[in-house]
Motif scaffolding. Structure first.
Motif, PDB file in Angstrom:
ATOM      1  N   HIS A 156      42.610  38.396  75.425  1.00 55.32           N
ATOM      2  CA  HIS A 156      42.525  37.227  74.812  1.00 55.32           C
ATOM      3  C   HIS A 156      42.820  37.568  73.200  1.00 55.32           C
ATOM      4  CE1 HIS A 156      41.275  33.224  73.421  1.00 55.32           C
ATOM      5  NE2 HIS A 156      40.107  33.708  72.681  1.00 55.32           N
ATOM      6  N   ASN A 157      43.478  36.756  72.303  1.00 58.94           N
ATOM      7  CA  ASN A 157      43.894  36.652  70.692  1.00 58.94           C
ATOM      8  C   ASN A 157      44.707  37.768  70.711  1.00 58.94           C
ATOM      9  OD1 ASN A 157      43.408  35.253  68.658  1.00 58.94           O
ATOM     10  ND2 ASN A 157      41.952  36.887  67.962  1.00 58.94           N
ATOM     11  N   VAL A 231      45.925  33.233  74.419  1.00 56.56           N
ATOM     12  CA  VAL A 231      44.971  32.623  74.776  1.00 56.56           C
ATOM     13  C   VAL A 231      44.723  32.547  76.228  1.00 56.56           C
ATOM     14  CG1 VAL A 231      43.831  30.142  74.639  1.00 56.56           C
ATOM     15  CG2 VAL A 231      45.560  30.763  72.967  1.00 56.56           C
ATOM     16  N   ARG A 232      43.318  32.938  76.495  1.00 54.56           N
ATOM     17  CA  ARG A 232      42.746  33.033  77.936  1.00 54.56           C
ATOM     18  C   ARG A 232      41.806  32.155  77.964  1.00 54.56           C
ATOM     19  NH1 ARG A 232      44.987  36.623  81.260  1.00 54.56           N
ATOM     20  NH2 ARG A 232      46.232  38.293  80.455  1.00 54.56           N
ATOM     21  N   ASP A 233      41.644  31.281  79.155  1.00 53.99           N
ATOM     22  CA  ASP A 233      40.226  30.904  79.304  1.00 53.99           C
ATOM     23  C   ASP A 233      39.307  31.649  79.959  1.00 53.99           C
ATOM     24  OD1 ASP A 233      38.069  29.056  79.513  1.00 53.99           O
ATOM     25  OD2 ASP A 233      39.043  27.565  81.078  1.00 53.99           O
ATOM     26  N   LEU A 234      38.237  32.248  79.023  1.00 54.40           N
ATOM     27  CA  LEU A 234      37.562  33.324  79.843  1.00 54.40           C
ATOM     28  C   LEU A 234      36.372  32.571  80.448  1.00 54.40           C
ATOM     29  CD1 LEU A 234      37.925  35.876  76.862  1.00 54.40           C
ATOM     30  CD2 LEU A 234      39.027  36.061  79.093  1.00 54.40           C
ATOM     31  N   THR A 242      47.208  31.767  81.601  1.00 56.05           N
ATOM     32  CA  THR A 242      47.321  32.296  80.118  1.00 56.05           C
ATOM     33  C   THR A 242      48.503  31.578  79.259  1.00 56.05           C
ATOM     34  OG1 THR A 242      46.538  34.241  80.954  1.00 56.05           O
ATOM     35  CG2 THR A 242      47.489  34.227  78.678  1.00 56.05           C
TER      36      THR A 242
END
Length: 306
Positions: A156-157, A231-234, A242
């Motif tokens: 992520h990021n 961007v990952r929805d963690l 993603t």
């Protein structure tokens, strides 16, 4: 004329009022920022950040007010500048930081170069690329291109650059910058494929300071997006898709704008171009989509989960 370097500036700036000219290459460019307020009587309240570098390292450079409409479009990533009569200020601590393509490059983060119309009136000269000499030691622009097959392994990021063939582009949508504010962000969704995966890149493209490009993204164009963030929805659903979103320093290019850009020398870009030559245009055209409403990330399948 006698030149100085960014490294020398950092060591000596407190003891000087006038500085020798600087010869630098633009490595990153932020979007144009408008900071006007109704109560402030400023003619052209604009500001733009650039990251510039020479053989000693990289530093931020700020273009202020009426210099922005005059110079912003001419200062491209890769442009070589000769700067005279500039000011040096301590850095603004809260600005966004692009991820350099060359991780070994030294970064001078305590000060920044300030370019103004007066106090002192900056003199800017653009040096044509064909007259740039190797002995000046200016760094080349480096990129962090990834393929679609590499995306799933990135955190992520993470910052990266992508190139792909556009298969879908959505309509422009607006989102409020603040809950009850009057200002909006303008953005659109796009899909791009690069032949390394069955899945496309899903791109959330906010309007940068390139309206002529943003408005003309369409299926079958070759799209390059730099300084994108993964961007990952963690939290809720780790398997959810993603996607990539633009950052403050993102630049977007479409077919017709690629000529002369520094990324054309990049290996992954060349590989992509080779792949496109193996594709049948009519077959790809059948798979393309434009416009419509694109809910993303997608809501859950049943109402209870929602």
């Amino acid at each position: 004329s006698k030149l100085t370097s960014l490294g020398q500036l950092e060591m000596t700036w407190r003891s000087r009022v006038h500085f020798h000219p600087l010869l630098v290459r633009v490595l990153h460019k932020s979007r144009l920022r408008y900071y006007g307020k109704p109560e402030k009587k400023l003619d052209m309240p604009y500001q733009a950040y650039f990251e510039v570098a020479d053989g000693s390292g990289m530093m931020s450079m700020v273009l202020w007010n009426s210099l922005c409409p005059e110079w912003y479009n001419s200062m491209k990533v890769g442009t070589v500048l000769l700067l005279e009569q500039y000011a040096i200020k301590t850095s603004y601590p809260f600005k966004t930081q692009p991820t350099p393509g060359d991780s070994q490059m030294k970064r001078f983060a305590t000060i920044e170069i300030s370019l103004n119309v007066r106090d002192p009136p900056t003199k800017i000269s653009i040096i044509p690329e064909e007259t740039v000499k190797p002995e000046w030691g200016l760094p080349e622009v480096k990129y962090r291109f990834i393929t679609r097959s590499e995306l799933d392994g990135l955190p992520h990021n993470h910052s990266c650059d992508v190139i792909g063939l556009v298969t879908f582009v959505g309509r422009a949508e607006r989102a409020r910058k603040r809950e009850h504010g009057e200002d909006f962000w303008l953005y659109r969704w796009a899909h791009a494929i690069d032949g390394t995966s069955d899945q496309p890149f899903i791109l959330e493209l906010f309007a940068t300071s390139q309206p002529d490009v943003f408005e003309h993204i369409h299926p079958m164009t070759y799209l390059v997006c730099t300084q994108m963030r993964v961007v990952r929805d963690l939290t809720e659903n780790p398997s959810s898709t993603t996607y990539l979103t633009t950052s403050n320093e993102s630049q977007i290019f479409i077919t017709g704008w690629h000529k002369g850009q520094p990324y054309t020398k990049d290996t992954k870009v060349k590989n992509f171009i080779q792949w496109t030559k193996t594709q049948n245009e009519a077959d790809q055209m059948k798979k393309t989509v434009i416009g419509g409403y694109y809910p993303f990330p997608r809501p859950p399948n049943n109402f209870l989960k929602y």
